[in-house]
Design a protein around this motif. Structure first.
Motif, mmCIF file in Angstrom:
data_model
loop_
_atom_site.group_PDB
_atom_site.id
_atom_site.type_symbol
_atom_site.label_atom_id
_atom_site.label_comp_id
_atom_site.label_asym_id
_atom_site.label_seq_id
_atom_site.Cartn_x
_atom_site.Cartn_y
_atom_site.Cartn_z
ATOM 1 N N GLU A 8 -11.762 83.514 -6.696
ATOM 2 C CA GLU A 8 -10.777 82.432 -6.599
ATOM 3 C C GLU A 8 -9.516 82.776 -7.392
ATOM 4 O O GLU A 8 -8.400 82.485 -6.951
ATOM 5 C CB GLU A 8 -11.371 81.107 -7.102
ATOM 6 N N GLY A 9 -9.682 83.378 -8.549
ATOM 7 C CA GLY A 9 -8.529 83.806 -9.347
ATOM 8 C C GLY A 9 -7.720 84.878 -8.649
ATOM 9 O O GLY A 9 -6.488 84.875 -8.696
ATOM 10 N N PHE A 10 -8.405 85.795 -7.994
ATOM 11 C CA PHE A 10 -7.734 86.847 -7.213
ATOM 12 C C PHE A 10 -6.959 86.217 -6.053
ATOM 13 O O PHE A 10 -5.810 86.587 -5.784
ATOM 14 C CB PHE A 10 -8.776 87.852 -6.720
ATOM 15 N N ALA A 11 -7.566 85.250 -5.389
ATOM 16 C CA ALA A 11 -6.890 84.548 -4.290
ATOM 17 C C ALA A 11 -5.635 83.845 -4.803
ATOM 18 O O ALA A 11 -4.572 83.897 -4.165
ATOM 19 C CB ALA A 11 -7.837 83.537 -3.641
ATOM 20 N N ARG A 12 -5.738 83.190 -5.971
ATOM 21 C CA ARG A 12 -4.561 82.526 -6.557
ATOM 22 C C ARG A 12 -3.467 83.535 -6.867
ATOM 23 O O ARG A 12 -2.287 83.273 -6.643
ATOM 24 C CB ARG A 12 -4.942 81.764 -7.828
ATOM 25 N N LYS A 13 -3.855 84.713 -7.375
ATOM 26 C CA LYS A 13 -2.879 85.760 -7.702
ATOM 27 C C LYS A 13 -2.108 86.170 -6.451
ATOM 28 O O LYS A 13 -0.876 86.240 -6.467
ATOM 29 C CB LYS A 13 -3.603 86.968 -8.320
ATOM 30 N N ILE A 14 -2.800 86.421 -5.370
ATOM 31 C CA ILE A 14 -2.142 86.807 -4.117
ATOM 32 C C ILE A 14 -1.259 85.670 -3.604
ATOM 33 O O ILE A 14 -0.122 85.892 -3.187
ATOM 34 C CB ILE A 14 -3.183 87.243 -3.068
ATOM 35 N N ASP A 15 -1.763 84.437 -3.679
ATOM 36 C CA ASP A 15 -0.992 83.278 -3.232
ATOM 37 C C ASP A 15 0.271 83.107 -4.080
ATOM 38 O O ASP A 15 1.366 82.899 -3.544
ATOM 39 C CB ASP A 15 -1.872 82.029 -3.310
ATOM 40 N N GLN A 16 0.140 83.230 -5.397
ATOM 41 C CA GLN A 16 1.296 83.068 -6.293
ATOM 42 C C GLN A 16 2.342 84.152 -6.046
ATOM 43 O O GLN A 16 3.542 83.868 -6.093
ATOM 44 C CB GLN A 16 0.845 83.092 -7.746
ATOM 45 N N LEU A 17 1.896 85.366 -5.784
ATOM 46 C CA LEU A 17 2.864 86.429 -5.487
ATOM 47 C C LEU A 17 3.678 86.075 -4.252
ATOM 48 O O LEU A 17 4.897 86.255 -4.232
ATOM 49 C CB LEU A 17 2.153 87.777 -5.307
#
Length: 159
Positions: free
Chosen positions: A86-95
């Motif tokens: 989920e944190g990885f998904a947030r990182k990609i989304d935030q980028l």
């Protein structure tokens, strides 16, 4: 989003190539994916630290030729940040929200990655403190990128 995976060496095992092809196909509806392979160097058994540094430097030069200005570079490194899916998904989304349209993941060779590439990276990511074969890491990374897109799209995906 343009996603590049820059990796050292070719995948020899058919089962890994099949998994890479499957996740590449699945990712096609979410992003434009390129897998860029650079040649690996033969590493002699019991190579000295100096020889290993030279090998990583040669592989690093090959990697550097594919790093694009303006791309967000994520190096896979054992000492990188560990995150949940989920944190990885947030990182990609935030980028994406920040206007990043090109992410380049870098997977080093069997003895690791050149320090110059690690310094050039915007972010260092670790999947575990354990060591994985760099060819298998390609499959693991693709699966996690796919999972991230499924999470961000609020679509079901098995846990």
């Amino acid at each position: 989003m343009q996603i590049d995976i820059i990796c050292v060496g070719k995948v020899k095992e058919q089962y890994l190539r099949d998994a890479i092809a499957e996740y590449s196909k699945r990712l096609g509806r979410y992003c434009k994916l390129n897998i860029l392979e650079v040649a690996d160097e033969k590493t002699p058994e019991h190579a000295s630290e100096g020889v290993e540094r030279q090998i990583k430097a040669k592989e690093g030069e090959r990697i550097a030729k594919h790093i694009k200005p303006g791309a967000y570079v994520i190096a896979l490194a054992i000492d990188g940040q560990q995150v949940t899916s989920e944190g990885f998904a947030r990182k990609i989304d935030q980028l994406g929200i920040q206007g990043v349209s090109h992410i380049q993941f870098v997977i080093g060779g069997s003895i690791g990655m050149d320090d110059a590439i690690l310094r050039q990276a915007n972010y260092k990511l670790s999947f575990s403190k354990m060591t994985f074969p760099h060819q298998l890491m390609r499959v693991i990374l693709l699966e996690q990128v796919y999972r991230a897109y499924k999470i961000n799209a609020h679509e079901p995906y098995h846990k």
